[in-house]
Motif scaffolding. Sequence first.
Motif, mmCIF file in Angstrom:
data_model
loop_
_atom_site.group_PDB
_atom_site.id
_atom_site.type_symbol
_atom_site.label_atom_id
_atom_site.label_comp_id
_atom_site.label_asym_id
_atom_site.label_seq_id
_atom_site.Cartn_x
_atom_site.Cartn_y
_atom_site.Cartn_z
ATOM 1 N N SER A 11 0.877 -1.182 0.000
ATOM 2 C CA SER A 11 0.000 0.000 0.000
ATOM 3 C C SER A 11 0.905 1.219 0.000
ATOM 4 O O SER A 11 2.018 1.157 0.503
ATOM 5 C CB SER A 11 -0.839 0.062 1.276
ATOM 6 O OG SER A 11 -1.378 -1.184 1.593
ATOM 7 N N THR A 12 0.424 2.304 -0.535
ATOM 8 C CA THR A 12 1.264 3.497 -0.496
ATOM 9 C C THR A 12 0.546 4.626 0.219
ATOM 10 O O THR A 12 -0.680 4.666 0.315
ATOM 11 C CB THR A 12 1.683 3.974 -1.903
ATOM 12 O OG1 THR A 12 0.499 4.260 -2.639
ATOM 13 C CG2 THR A 12 2.507 2.949 -2.622
ATOM 14 N N LEU A 13 1.369 5.530 0.724
ATOM 15 C CA LEU A 13 0.860 6.626 1.528
ATOM 16 C C LEU A 13 1.831 7.785 1.370
ATOM 17 O O LEU A 13 3.041 7.606 1.500
ATOM 18 C CB LEU A 13 0.821 6.157 2.994
ATOM 19 C CG LEU A 13 0.405 7.130 4.081
ATOM 20 C CD1 LEU A 13 -1.073 7.487 3.913
ATOM 21 C CD2 LEU A 13 0.625 6.496 5.450
ATOM 22 N N LYS A 80 -3.342 -7.897 2.319
ATOM 23 C CA LYS A 80 -3.672 -6.523 1.977
ATOM 24 C C LYS A 80 -4.156 -5.779 3.224
ATOM 25 O O LYS A 80 -4.921 -6.313 4.028
ATOM 26 C CB LYS A 80 -4.765 -6.528 0.901
ATOM 27 C CG LYS A 80 -4.954 -5.182 0.238
ATOM 28 C CD LYS A 80 -5.790 -5.323 -1.027
ATOM 29 C CE LYS A 80 -6.350 -4.010 -1.542
ATOM 30 N NZ LYS A 80 -5.692 -2.784 -1.142
ATOM 31 N N SER A 82 -6.163 -2.927 5.418
ATOM 32 C CA SER A 82 -7.422 -2.186 5.292
ATOM 33 C C SER A 82 -7.164 -0.687 5.424
ATOM 34 O O SER A 82 -6.124 -0.262 5.940
ATOM 35 C CB SER A 82 -8.381 -2.623 6.393
ATOM 36 O OG SER A 82 -7.903 -2.153 7.640
ATOM 37 N N LYS A 83 -8.121 0.082 4.998
ATOM 38 C CA LYS A 83 -8.000 1.534 5.106
ATOM 39 C C LYS A 83 -7.929 1.947 6.578
ATOM 40 O O LYS A 83 -7.154 2.817 6.957
ATOM 41 C CB LYS A 83 -9.190 2.211 4.417
ATOM 42 C CG LYS A 83 -9.077 3.729 4.444
ATOM 43 C CD LYS A 83 -10.214 4.414 3.710
ATOM 44 C CE LYS A 83 -10.078 5.930 3.758
ATOM 45 N NZ LYS A 83 -9.956 6.483 5.110
ATOM 46 N N ASP A 84 -8.739 1.272 7.412
ATOM 47 C CA ASP A 84 -8.714 1.566 8.847
ATOM 48 C C ASP A 84 -7.332 1.343 9.440
ATOM 49 O O ASP A 84 -6.871 2.114 10.264
ATOM 50 C CB ASP A 84 -9.712 0.664 9.592
ATOM 51 C CG ASP A 84 -11.127 1.205 9.473
ATOM 52 O OD1 ASP A 84 -11.293 2.296 8.889
ATOM 53 O OD2 ASP A 84 -12.060 0.526 9.967
ATOM 54 N N ILE A 86 -4.420 1.472 7.903
ATOM 55 C CA ILE A 86 -3.527 2.534 7.436
ATOM 56 C C ILE A 86 -3.821 3.850 8.175
ATOM 57 O O ILE A 86 -2.905 4.567 8.580
ATOM 58 C CB ILE A 86 -3.682 2.770 5.909
ATOM 59 C CG1 ILE A 86 -3.410 1.475 5.130
ATOM 60 C CG2 ILE A 86 -2.793 3.912 5.436
ATOM 61 C CD1 ILE A 86 -1.983 1.185 4.812
ATOM 62 N N ASP A 87 -5.100 4.111 8.379
ATOM 63 C CA ASP A 87 -5.470 5.339 9.103
ATOM 64 C C ASP A 87 -4.911 5.332 10.523
ATOM 65 O O ASP A 87 -4.514 6.362 11.047
ATOM 66 C CB ASP A 87 -6.993 5.485 9.161
ATOM 67 C CG ASP A 87 -7.560 5.917 7.815
ATOM 68 O OD1 ASP A 87 -6.748 6.303 6.934
ATOM 69 O OD2 ASP A 87 -8.792 5.852 7.636
ATOM 70 N N THR A 90 -0.989 5.815 10.389
ATOM 71 C CA THR A 90 -0.471 7.112 9.943
ATOM 72 C C THR A 90 0.087 8.006 11.060
ATOM 73 O O THR A 90 1.220 8.472 10.956
ATOM 74 C CB THR A 90 -1.543 7.865 9.124
ATOM 75 O OG1 THR A 90 -1.940 7.013 8.051
ATOM 76 C CG2 THR A 90 -1.007 9.163 8.564
#
Length: 323
Positions: A11-13, A80, A82-84, A86-87, A90
């Motif tokens: 994943s990228t950020l 993979k 999840s968005k949660d 990664i959030d 961060t």
Amino acid sequence: MTKVISLNKVSTLILEPKSPYNFDANMHKPSHFPSSDNIWEKGFYWISMLWQNQILGLKIEDIGVVSKPKVKFHIYSKEKLSKDFIDGLTPELRWRFNFDQDISEFCSKYKESKVLGTAVKKWKGMKPIAANSLYETLIIYIVLQNATVRRSVQMLENLFNTYGNKIKFDGKTISMFWKPEDIVESNEEKLRELKVGYRAKMIMNLSQQFVNKEIDEFRLRKMSKERIKEKMLKLYGIGPSSLQYLIFEDFYILDDLVTIPPWETKIMSRLLFNKELVSFEKIMKFFKKFKGYEKLAFHYIWEDLFWKRKNEHIEWLEKEIRL
DNA sequence: CATCAGGGCCCTG
DNA sequence: CAGGGCCCTGAT
């Protein structure tokens, strides 16, 4: 036992640190001893990370400049993310790479300084960085104690090879720290086989303190420096000397220059006064000029010297570094 | 060969 | 609160 874990999902950020931010001077501290859990190349940094029981491999890429910094994280994992997830990750990344501390005042105030100007111009945007978790950092400080560099490296690598795993991502294979539980479930004799000596007891007790959740790293970050010191000194194996490194490098407190280890005193004597050895009070007095930033000023001079050491042989310095 | 100090810390008296 | 002991290693 050690195994190699391949991380194939990514994943990228993209994040923007507060300016000024010097990517290379922050990802890589040449005064630190090398450790197989990370790799630095100009503009890039790879490090392993354990976050909420997820094994992560970070590839961090510099895509900005010091005055307008921007950083791209390539986050490798088994499954993979999840968005949660990664959030949640961060803010931790922002903390670990110290994106939000503002040192612009320091950089502009001292860029013309006679003693600090050269280093400030060269390394503008350099800050203390705690890329590892508190537990991991404390382990590093323990293997550092009363040992030469070579032995510290050997101890840490032995620990990695016994309790940690390797991760493979982006064509790199690096070590990964273990969890405190892994040590607690082991025993002191096994630690001693890794030639950590009397530190076995410290590593065991310290790990136990983390398993017991006696330390909340996230709450500590919000405490005053006096409170942090008080709490840290309660940890088994952490004394005044380790504390001195911790306060700056891991809690980002920039003004707390209260003691200087003997070997650092010798090196600073040479650098600042061109003498074999001056009293540490004299060195302290020198750094008083940089009020509020005493330790950060020290850091600029210190790392600047070790950056130089990468390219040129500095005979007197080599003698002071116990390899 | 033996002895010692090293980028400390804990524990004892 | 000063000082001994602690593991290992390389230097002397």
